[in-house]
Design a protein around this motif. Structure first.
Motif, PDB file in Angstrom:
ATOM      1  N   UNK A 195       0.860  -1.183   0.000  1.00  0.00           N
ATOM      2  CA  UNK A 195       0.000   0.000   0.000  1.00  0.00           C
ATOM      3  C   UNK A 195       0.895   1.231   0.000  1.00  0.00           C
ATOM      4  N   UNK A 196       0.865   1.990  -1.101  1.00  0.00           N
ATOM      5  CA  UNK A 196       1.708   3.177  -1.180  1.00  0.00           C
ATOM      6  C   UNK A 196       0.854   4.431  -1.177  1.00  0.00           C
ATOM      7  N   UNK A 197       1.489   5.564  -1.030  1.00  0.00           N
ATOM      8  CA  UNK A 197       0.751   6.805  -0.795  1.00  0.00           C
ATOM      9  C   UNK A 197       1.013   7.816  -1.905  1.00  0.00           C
ATOM     10  N   UNK A 198      -0.072   8.428  -2.357  1.00  0.00           N
ATOM     11  CA  UNK A 198       0.030   9.490  -3.370  1.00  0.00           C
ATOM     12  C   UNK A 198       0.114   8.943  -4.780  1.00  0.00           C
ATOM     13  N   UNK A 199       1.265   8.374  -5.100  1.00  0.00           N
ATOM     14  CA  UNK A 199       1.479   7.858  -6.451  1.00  0.00           C
ATOM     15  C   UNK A 199       2.337   6.596  -6.371  1.00  0.00           C
ATOM     16  N   UNK A 200       2.290   5.754  -7.395  1.00  0.00           N
ATOM     17  CA  UNK A 200       3.214   4.613  -7.409  1.00  0.00           C
ATOM     18  C   UNK A 200       4.651   5.113  -7.488  1.00  0.00           C
ATOM     19  N   UNK A 201       5.565   4.373  -6.895  1.00  0.00           N
ATOM     20  CA  UNK A 201       6.987   4.689  -6.968  1.00  0.00           C
ATOM     21  C   UNK A 201       7.596   3.848  -8.091  1.00  0.00           C
ATOM     22  N   UNK A 202       8.683   4.366  -8.657  1.00  0.00           N
ATOM     23  CA  UNK A 202       9.319   3.624  -9.753  1.00  0.00           C
ATOM     24  C   UNK A 202       9.618   2.182  -9.341  1.00  0.00           C
ATOM     25  N   UNK A 211       8.051  -7.593  -8.466  1.00  0.00           N
ATOM     26  CA  UNK A 211       7.742  -8.945  -7.999  1.00  0.00           C
ATOM     27  C   UNK A 211       7.664  -8.994  -6.483  1.00  0.00           C
ATOM     28  N   UNK A 212       8.414  -8.143  -5.828  1.00  0.00           N
ATOM     29  CA  UNK A 212       8.391  -8.117  -4.366  1.00  0.00           C
ATOM     30  C   UNK A 212       7.160  -7.371  -3.852  1.00  0.00           C
ATOM     31  N   UNK A 213       6.719  -6.363  -4.573  1.00  0.00           N
ATOM     32  CA  UNK A 213       5.569  -5.551  -4.132  1.00  0.00           C
ATOM     33  C   UNK A 213       4.249  -6.267  -4.363  1.00  0.00           C
ATOM     34  N   UNK A 214       4.202  -7.082  -5.433  1.00  0.00           N
ATOM     35  CA  UNK A 214       2.997  -7.830  -5.810  1.00  0.00           C
ATOM     36  C   UNK A 214       1.791  -6.909  -6.013  1.00  0.00           C
ATOM     37  N   UNK A 215       0.621  -7.239  -5.362  1.00  0.00           N
ATOM     38  CA  UNK A 215      -0.555  -6.383  -5.555  1.00  0.00           C
ATOM     39  C   UNK A 215      -0.248  -4.990  -5.018  1.00  0.00           C
ATOM     40  N   UNK A 216      -0.671  -3.976  -5.765  1.00  0.00           N
ATOM     41  CA  UNK A 216      -0.331  -2.604  -5.377  1.00  0.00           C
ATOM     42  C   UNK A 216      -1.595  -1.781  -5.172  1.00  0.00           C
ATOM     43  N   UNK A 217      -1.646  -1.083  -4.046  1.00  0.00           N
ATOM     44  CA  UNK A 217      -2.717  -0.121  -3.807  1.00  0.00           C
ATOM     45  C   UNK A 217      -2.086   1.259  -3.716  1.00  0.00           C
ATOM     46  N   UNK A 218      -2.673   2.221  -4.438  1.00  0.00           N
ATOM     47  CA  UNK A 218      -2.214   3.607  -4.353  1.00  0.00           C
ATOM     48  C   UNK A 218      -3.291   4.378  -3.592  1.00  0.00           C
ATOM     49  N   UNK A 219      -2.931   4.855  -2.395  1.00  0.00           N
ATOM     50  CA  UNK A 219      -3.903   5.525  -1.536  1.00  0.00           C
ATOM     51  C   UNK A 219      -3.778   7.042  -1.670  1.00  0.00           C
ATOM     52  N   UNK A 220      -4.913   7.687  -1.789  1.00  0.00           N
ATOM     53  CA  UNK A 220      -4.931   9.149  -1.866  1.00  0.00           C
ATOM     54  C   UNK A 220      -4.742   9.718  -0.463  1.00  0.00           C
TER      55      UNK A 220
END
Ligand SMILES: NC(=O)C1=CN([C@@H]2O[C@H](COP(=O)(O)OP(=O)(O)OC[C@H]3O[C@@H](n4cnc5c(N)ncnc54)[C@H](OP(=O)(O)O)[C@@H]3O)[C@@H](O)[C@H]2O)[C@H](O)CC1
Ligand SMILES: [K+]
Length: 510
Positions: A195-202, A211-220
Motif C-alpha cells: 500500500x503506497x501513498x500518493x502515487x506509485x513509486x518507480x 515482484x516483491x511488491x505484488x498487488x499494489x494499492x495507491x492511496x490518496x
C-alpha cells in the motif's frame, strides 16, 4: 478513502496515467501538502488507515492476529497507526520495533504514544507469533527513507519471514526495496500486497521490486499532481489514459489507403517472424500490408494471408525503390532478418525514406558496434524495440535502472525507445516516459516480440503519433496476452486483437 488497485499480473487500468515518482519527488509533494496547511500527523494517520482499509478489502474475513514490524522512522510511524487501528477493530495486534519507544521523534513519536500496547524488539524471535496462524504481517520497517542495504537484525527478520504462510502487507514499499530503482538492497520481504501513498513509486513497477511488491494499492493522502516538481517530465503508468484519444479507429470515410499502407522487410531465413508482425499490423488496422522480400522467399509469405501483398525487393536497393512509392506510410525492418550488413543497409534505406519506421530484432543488432549511427537517426517516429539483451549491445555504456537507461537511449538516439520485458519502458526523445505494469508472464514466448513490432507498425502506419503508438502497442499486446492466458503462443496474439478492440470500444473513455 480513495484506493486505486493494481492486482499483480492483471490490468493496470485503475492506476493507468498516474505519475510514477521517486522518493525525492514524493517528499517534495509531501512538503507542498503540508504547506497547504495539512498537518503532517494527519497525513500519517490517513496513510495508516489506508493500509487497514486495503487489508479489509483484500481479505474480507478479518485476521485474528496481526504482527506489525516497525522501523525507526515514519514508515514505522505508519506501522504504529496501523497497529492501533487494527486493535480498535478487535484484532490481536503485536508490535516489534527497531528501537525503544523513547527514541522515536516527530510524527512517529506521536504514533508510538498513541499505541498503548507492548512493543517487542525487532528480532527473529518476534516472529514466533506467526506460528499460531491466522495472522497478517505488516511490514513498516523502511519506506522511501531506505538509505543503504539492509543488514543485521532487520535482515535476519526478513530472512526469517521468507516462507511464512502469513501474508505480508508492505507499508509504502517492501522494506529493503529501493523505491527509485526496484533493486533489493540487502534483503526484502516478498509482500502479498503493498500500500503506497500518493502515487506509485518507480520501484513498484521496475523489476525486481515489482515482484516483491505484488498487488499494489495507491492511496490518496491529499497530494495533488501539481504538487510534484517537473510534472511534465515525470514518467506515467502506461494504459489507455496515455493513448486512447489517438487510437486510430476507422470511419465511414475511410478506405484501405486512408488506413495506411505498412511495409515489412522480409527474408528467407526467419519468415515466421515477419509473418507474425505482418498479421499483427493488419489486425490492428493497417489498411494494406506489403512484405518486401527476395523472390525465393515469396512462397513463405503467400501461404496463409491472401490479403497480404508480397513484392520483390532484394536488399536495401530494392527497399529504397519500393519506398519511392509515397503511399507507404510506415516500415518495419528487422523482425526475422539476420543481424548483418544487408539488414543494416535496409534499416538505413528505410530511415532515409523519411517514413515512420520500427526497427526490431536483427535490424537493431546489426548496429551492435555502430550505436552512433543509430544516434544519427534522430527522429521520434523511428521506434527501436529492443529486449534487454539487444539494448545492452546497442547502448553498452548506459548504466542505472531500466527507466534511466531507456530515457538516456531515447535522448542519445533522438528516437522513441521501447525496452521490452515484464516491466517494459517506453521513452520518447522529448523525455516523455511510460512504464508498463500489466504484461502477463504468458507473453514470454518466441515470436511475441515480432507481434509487438507489428502492432506498433500498424498503429504508426495509420498515422498515430510515435510515442502513443508505442505505448498503445505495448498495452494492446499485454491485453491480448491476458485475454488468452495459459498456453499462449505468439500466433494467438494477433487473433485476439479484435476482442481487445471490442472490449476497448465498450469501455466508456471517461
Ligand atoms: N510520503 C508521504 O506522503 C508520507 C510518508 N509517510 C511514511 O514515511 C516514510 C518515510 O519516512 P522516513 O522517516 O523518511 O524514512 P523511513 O521510515 O523509510 O526510514 C528511515 C529511517 O530508517 C533508517 N534507515 C534507512 N535505511 C536503513 C538501513 N538500511 N538500515 C537501518 N536503518 C536504516 C534511517 O536511519 P538513518 O540512519 O539513515 O537516518 C531512518 O531512521 C514513507 O515511506 C511512508 O511510509 C508518512 O507517514 C505519511 C506521509
Ligand atoms: K515498508
Amino acid at each position: 478513502m480513495k484506493l486505486r488497485w493494481h492486482r499483480h499480473g492483471r490490468s493496470a487500468e485503475e492506476i493507468a496515467g498516474l505519475p510514477v515518482v521517486t522518493a525525492t519527488e514524493m517528499r517534495a509533494a509531501e512538503q507542498a501538502l503540508f504547506a497547504r496547511g495539512t498537518p503532517s500527523f494527519d497525513v500519517m494517520s490517513t496513510a495508516g488507515r489506508a493500509v487497514v482499509v486495503a487489508i479489509q478489502q483484500r481479505w474480507p474475513t478479518p485476521f485474528k492476529r496481526a504482527l506489525v514490524l516497525a522501523g525507526p522512522g515514519n514508515n514505522g510511524g505508519d506501522g504504529f497507526i496501523v497497529a492501533r487501528e487494527l486493535a480498535n477493530l478487535g484484532c490481536d495486534v503485536h508490535v516489534a520495533a527497531a528501537q525503544s519507544r523513547d527514541l522515536y521523534s516527530g510524527d512517529a513519536a506521536r504514533a508510538v504514544a498513541l499505541w498503548g500496547g507492548h512493543i517487542a524488539r525487532l528480532e527473529p524471535g518476534a516472529l514466533a507469533k506467526l506460528d499460531e496462524g491466522d495472522c497478517v504481517v505488516v511490514d513498516a520497517i523502511f519506506g522511501i527513507g531506505l538509505a543503504r542495504p539492509v543488514e543485521g537484525q532487520v535482515k535476519a527478520v526478513i530472512h526469517a519471514l521468507h516462507g511464512s504462510p502469513c501474508p505480508i502487507v508492505a507499508v509504502d514499499v517492501p522494506s529493503g526495496i529501493d523505491a527509485d530503482t526496484g533493486e533489493v538492497l540487502g534483503a526484502a520481504p516478498r509482500a502479498a500486497l503493498t500500500v503506497t501513498f500518493g502515487w506509485p513509486k518507480r520501484g513498484h513497477l521496475l523489476l525486481p521490486g515489482k515482484e516483491w511488491a505484488r498487488d499494489l494499492v495507491v492511496a490518496d493522502i491529499g497530494c495533488h499532481d501539481a504538487d510534484l516538481p517537473g510534472l511534465g517530465a515525470i514518467p506515467r503508468v502506461n494504459g489507455t489514459a496515455l493513448w486512447r484519444n489517438d487510437l486510430p479507429l476507422p470511419s465511414a470515410a475511410d478506405h484501405k489507403y486512408t488506413r495506411g499502407h505498412a511495409l515489412v522487410a522480409g527474408g528467407a531465413t526467419m519468415p515466421g517472424a515477419t509473418r507474425l508482425a505482418s498479421r499483427a499490423a493488419r489486425r490492428i488496422g493497417a489498411g494494406m500490408l506489403t512484405v518486401a522480400a527476395p523472390r525465393e522467399a515469396h512462397p513463405f509469405y503467400l501461404i496463409d494471408q491472401p490479403g497480404l501483398i508480397v513484392r520483390e525487393a532484394a536488399g536495401a536497393a530494392g527497399l529504397k525503390t519500393l519506398l519511392e512509392d509515397r503511399r507507404f506510410t510506415a516500415t518495419l525492418v528487422g523482425s526475422g532478418l539476420p543481424a548483418d550488413s544487408d539488414t543494416r543497409a535496409m534499416v538505413e534505406a528505410a530511415a532515409a525514406s523519411g517514413r515512420a519506421l520500427v526497427i526490431d530484432g536483427g535490424g537493431l543488432t546489426a548496429f551492435a558496434d555502430a550505436g552512433d549511427v543509430l544516434a544519427g537517426f534522430g527522429r521520434a517516429d523511428i521506434i527501436l524495440t529492443p529486449h534487454e539483451g539487444e539494448f545492452a549491445r546497442l547502448f553498452p555504456s548506459l548504466k542505472g535502472d531500466k527507466l534511466v537507461r531507456t530515457r538516456e537511449a531515447a535522448r542519445i538516439a533522438g528516437c522513441t525507445v521501447v525496452v521490452k520485458g515484464a516491466d517494459t519502458v517506453i521513452a520518447g526523445p522529448d523525455g516523455r516516459t511510460a512504464i508498463n505494469a500489466d504484461a502477463p508472464a504468458w507473453l514470454a514466448t518466441a515470436g511475441s516480440g515480432d507481434v509487438l513490432a507489428g502492432l506498433i507498425l500498424g498503429l504508426l502506419g495509420q498515422g498515430m503519433p510515435a510515442f502513443e503508438a508505442a505505448a498503445a502497442g505495448v498495452s494492446l499486446h499485454g491485453m491480448a496476452g491476458a485475454a488468452f492466458g495459459p498456453g499462449l503462443i505468439a500466433e494467438d496474439l494477433p487473433e485476439l486483437i479484435p476482442e481487445v478492440l471490442r472490449l476497448l470500444s465498450e469501455v466508456d473513455p471517461e
